[in-house]
Scaffold this active site. Structure first.
Site, mmCIF file in Angstrom:
data_model
loop_
_atom_site.group_PDB
_atom_site.id
_atom_site.type_symbol
_atom_site.label_atom_id
_atom_site.label_comp_id
_atom_site.label_asym_id
_atom_site.label_seq_id
_atom_site.Cartn_x
_atom_site.Cartn_y
_atom_site.Cartn_z
ATOM 1 N N ASN A 75 0.833 -1.211 0.000
ATOM 2 C CA ASN A 75 0.000 0.000 0.000
ATOM 3 C C ASN A 75 0.863 1.256 0.000
ATOM 4 O OD1 ASN A 75 -2.329 -1.540 0.146
ATOM 5 N ND2 ASN A 75 -2.754 -1.091 2.299
ATOM 6 N N ARG A 134 -4.969 0.904 -13.110
ATOM 7 C CA ARG A 134 -3.637 1.144 -12.554
ATOM 8 C C ARG A 134 -2.963 -0.146 -12.091
ATOM 9 N NH1 ARG A 134 -3.933 5.851 -8.726
ATOM 10 N NH2 ARG A 134 -3.688 7.052 -10.630
ATOM 11 N N HIS A 163 -14.894 2.187 -15.266
ATOM 12 C CA HIS A 163 -14.851 1.515 -13.974
ATOM 13 C C HIS A 163 -16.152 0.777 -13.673
ATOM 14 C CE1 HIS A 163 -14.441 1.359 -9.438
ATOM 15 N NE2 HIS A 163 -13.258 0.926 -9.834
#
Length: 706
Positions: A57, A419, A449
């Protein structure tokens, strides 16, 4: 684990703002993930898993969010954060939080280390190996590692070496007194990223993991003969990965090639973070700072293992498989109860009723199976779907390829800009296009999306359209780890809406108003604002009101402002926001009636559900969209109204269980920090990541939020 905001000069200004900084809120989220690694009821492998997740992350955050900040700093562009800070003071505040989080990760790893031996493994350095083990390690270095190493000298005669993004690299300072002009030199030795992070040695009942960097350090003199080594320092750089694809209204044929070119900049882009071991060479660091135009904010010093993402080698090791918890077996959706052959009979079942699926409690298998059946079924005429992220070796791709082979019309809106999945998506999209699928790589400058699928099937003289709408990706791997909802239906209103949507994105159509869909970038923000305003109006008129929203992120100022106004009108608002939350709850006179909780546990919360009380006749939507600027303005998104009363109750119960959870919940304070929800008195634990496997119809039909 404490998640207090650490004081700095900008703290007071940050707290005065009615909005929480998106990036500082992200650190609070990653603290909640790190908190999972402190849970002593978990095995050490689970705890290392969560530590590794925080590291990946953090890598992504550094590449994208810190990278984005440098896009402003490096080019002199103005940027004002939600907290009201300009780019330079915000950089100071951001790196202060980043440094503190980095230290918290290291501290937690050190706390876990003593437990390794009790679980039959250790991470050891060279000095802790026996002579026989050292010999084995030396042979591994000689035969496998040494041939792959290349010293890269830094001097005026060579191009400055490219240090790869996220690669472990040694900075080696050497001295040759025979060279009177430049006796001291710096060179880099990069550890190949295709080698295992640890060399493994079996020692009786213990598995020993030796970090690859310690093996290279031990034998690095082999690369520098007849020269004095002054210092050897391990470091790791993170580069700006915030690529932006500049797209025209009409996407050209070479668009995919442009994405490929942009991807290459991630490997050589601007350095935004340098992790380095302590007691590093000041000579080396002076050169790195000058070359990469960084300062001490960018330098993260550690005296522990570098790059915790490498821990996945231990977490996923076959030797420890039996020591990790076994996942629950999935259960049938409530709306499919009684159908033993649910997968095989889905076409027939959907003609009778709609199905709401809640993954992973309900397996993704029926959805994948439906696509595979459609590919083979001679009655199926066409398949249309949107794809954002696919599993490796995707069954979805294979089914679509088979559908084309069987003469069906297949149209896929493929988001090649998802991404970190760009390369996999480009490869899969090209494969489909080559086979004869109609592949659309994107619509104008919008990222796709939304998650939807349409199967057209001829049954006797009638055409039936089968629709799937979801909050999650068509990815059979992540569907086992992410919580999502999906609606399967043959309802003609949904079918008309979805058909209109596909016509709009594959052709030049401008659809009429959708009946059951809310779409972005067309009108999602405005419609959600209208729904919020209606609740405020009901409250002002003394009618029942209430809002419950479950999303991954809440960042859009316009909708936050409307939620503030609704709170002031007396509407009770319960927000379940897993990650970033820029709304500030519990502020007197502003958001007294708003609570925010975040649920972080065994599964990644990915479901989006929007509930509006609507005077006792609730409106409930599910779908792909978070409440973010990018979702409303720069993405193709959709929310679908749940009209079937039983399915609506299922969605309401999902929200009710989220509010009830007292094991995975963290409650947000006005200052943007969180505390873990504690059990009170004789309160029993309620863990939604277990309770959803045992939901009954009685519980669902009696579920209430207000």
């Amino acid at each position: 684990m404490s998640t207090q905001l650490h004081p700095n000069k900008a703290s007071e200004q940050i707290l005065q703002s009615d909005y929480v900084s998106r990036d500082l809120s992200w650190f609070q989220f990653n603290y909640r993930v790190l908190d999972q690694s402190t849970n002593e009821q978990r095995s050490v492998f689970e705890r290392l898993k969560f530590l590794a997740i925080t590291a990946s992350n953090f890598d992504e955050f550094a590449m994208i969010r810190i990278g984005s900040l440098y896009n402003y700093l490096d080019y002199g562009k103005e940027r004002v954060d939600y907290s009201g800070l300009r780019e330079k003071p915000f950089k100071t505040a951001l790196f202060n939080e980043a440094q503190n989080f980095f230290a918290a990760q290291t501290e937690q790893f050190k706390k876990l280390m003593p437990e390794f031996i009790t679980h039959d493994f250790e991470i050891l350095g060279i000095d802790q190996l026996t002579d026989a083990e050292k010999e084995r390690t030396a042979q591994y270095f000689k035969k496998t590692v040494y041939p792959m190493l290349t010293p890269m000298l830094v001097d005026i005669y060579h191009t400055f070496p490219v240090v790869m993004n996220k690669a472990l690299t040694f900075g080696v300072v050497t001295q040759n007194l025979a060279d009177t002009k430049h006796p001291k030199r710096l060179s880099f030795v990069q550890i190949p990223q295709n080698l295992p992070r640890f060399f493994e040695i079996q020692r009786a009942d213990t598995l020993v993991f030796v970090p690859i960097e310690e093996i290279v350090r031990w034998r690095i003199f082999k690369l520098y003969k007849n020269i004095e080594i002054l210092s050897v320092n391990l470091f790791r750089v993170t580069r700006n990965g915030d690529i932006s694809i500049e797209e025209s209204d009409d996407i050209e044929a070479d668009f995919v090639d442009e994405v490929r070119r942009k991807l290459s900049t991630r490997r050589t882009g601007r350095v935004v973070r340098v992790e380095v071991e302590d007691n590093y060479s000041s000579y080396m660091m002076k050169i790195l700072k000058q070359r990469w135009e960084i300062d001490y904010d960018n330098i993260f010093v550690t005296n522990s293992l570098m790059d915790f993402t490498g821990l996945w080698q231990i977490v996923n090791h076959p030797e420890f498989k039996e020591k990790t918890p076994v996942s629950h077996a999935s259960v049938l959706p409530l709306s499919a109860a009684g159908n033993k052959h649910f997968d095989e009979e889905l076409f027939d079942i959907l003609k009778q009723r709609d199905i709401l699926m809640h993954h992973p409690y309900n397996s993704m298998e029926p959805v994948v199976s439906l696509i595979e059946q459609a590919a083979d079924d001679p009655k199926v005429l066409s398949i249309k779907m949107t794809i954002y992220r696919l599993a490796k070796n995707s069954r979805i791709t294979n089914a679509l390829l088979k559908a084309v082979e069987n003469g069906k019309h297949v149209a896929v809106l493929f988001e090649v800009k998802a991404r970190f999945d760009e390369e996999n998506n480009i490869r899969e999209a090209k494969k489909l296009q080559k086979a004869g699928c109609f592949v659309i790589y994107g619509v104008s400058s919008y990222k796709t999306h939304t998650k939807m699928m349409l199967i057209v099937r001829k049954e006797d003289e009638r055409i039936t359209r089968y629709v799937h709408l979801s909050s999650g990706n068509y990815n059979e791997s992540t569907a086992k780890l992410y919580t999502d909802i999906g609606l399967l239906t043959t309802n003609e209103v949904y079918a008309n809406d979805v058909s209109e949507f596909f016509n709009a994105i594959t052709g030049h159509s401008v659809p009429d108003e959708y009946k059951y869909l809310i779409t972005a970038p067309r009108d999602m923000r405005n419609q959600l604002i209208e729904l919020i305003r209606q609740e405020a109006e009901n409250a002002r008129n003394g009618l029942p009101s209430g809002i419950v929203i479950k999303v991954n992120s809440l960042e859009d100022k316009a909708t936050i402002d409307e939620l503030y106004k609704a709170s002031q009108a007396g509407v009770t608002i319960k927000l379940i926001v897993r990650g970033i939350c820029c709304l500030r709850p519990h502020r007197k006179g502003l958001s007294d009636n708003i609570t925010v909780r975040s649920i972080v546990g065994d599964l990644l919360e990915h479901t989006r559900i929007y509930y509006f009380h609507n005077g006792g006749n609730p409106k409930v939507y599910g779908g792909s969209a978070d409440m973010m600027n990018r979702s409303f303005d720069r993405r193709l998104e959709s929310l679908f109204l749940i009209v079937d009363e039983k399915l609506k109750q299922e969605a309401i119960n999902i929200l009710a269980y989220n509010v009830k959870d007292n094991v995975n919940s963290h409650l947000m304070h006005e200052d943007g920090t969180y505390h873990k929800r504690a059990l009170h008195g004789h309160e029993k634990p309620f863990n939604i990541h277990q309770e959803f496997y045992d939901v009954t119809e009685d519980v669902v039909m009696n579920a209430k939020l207000f």
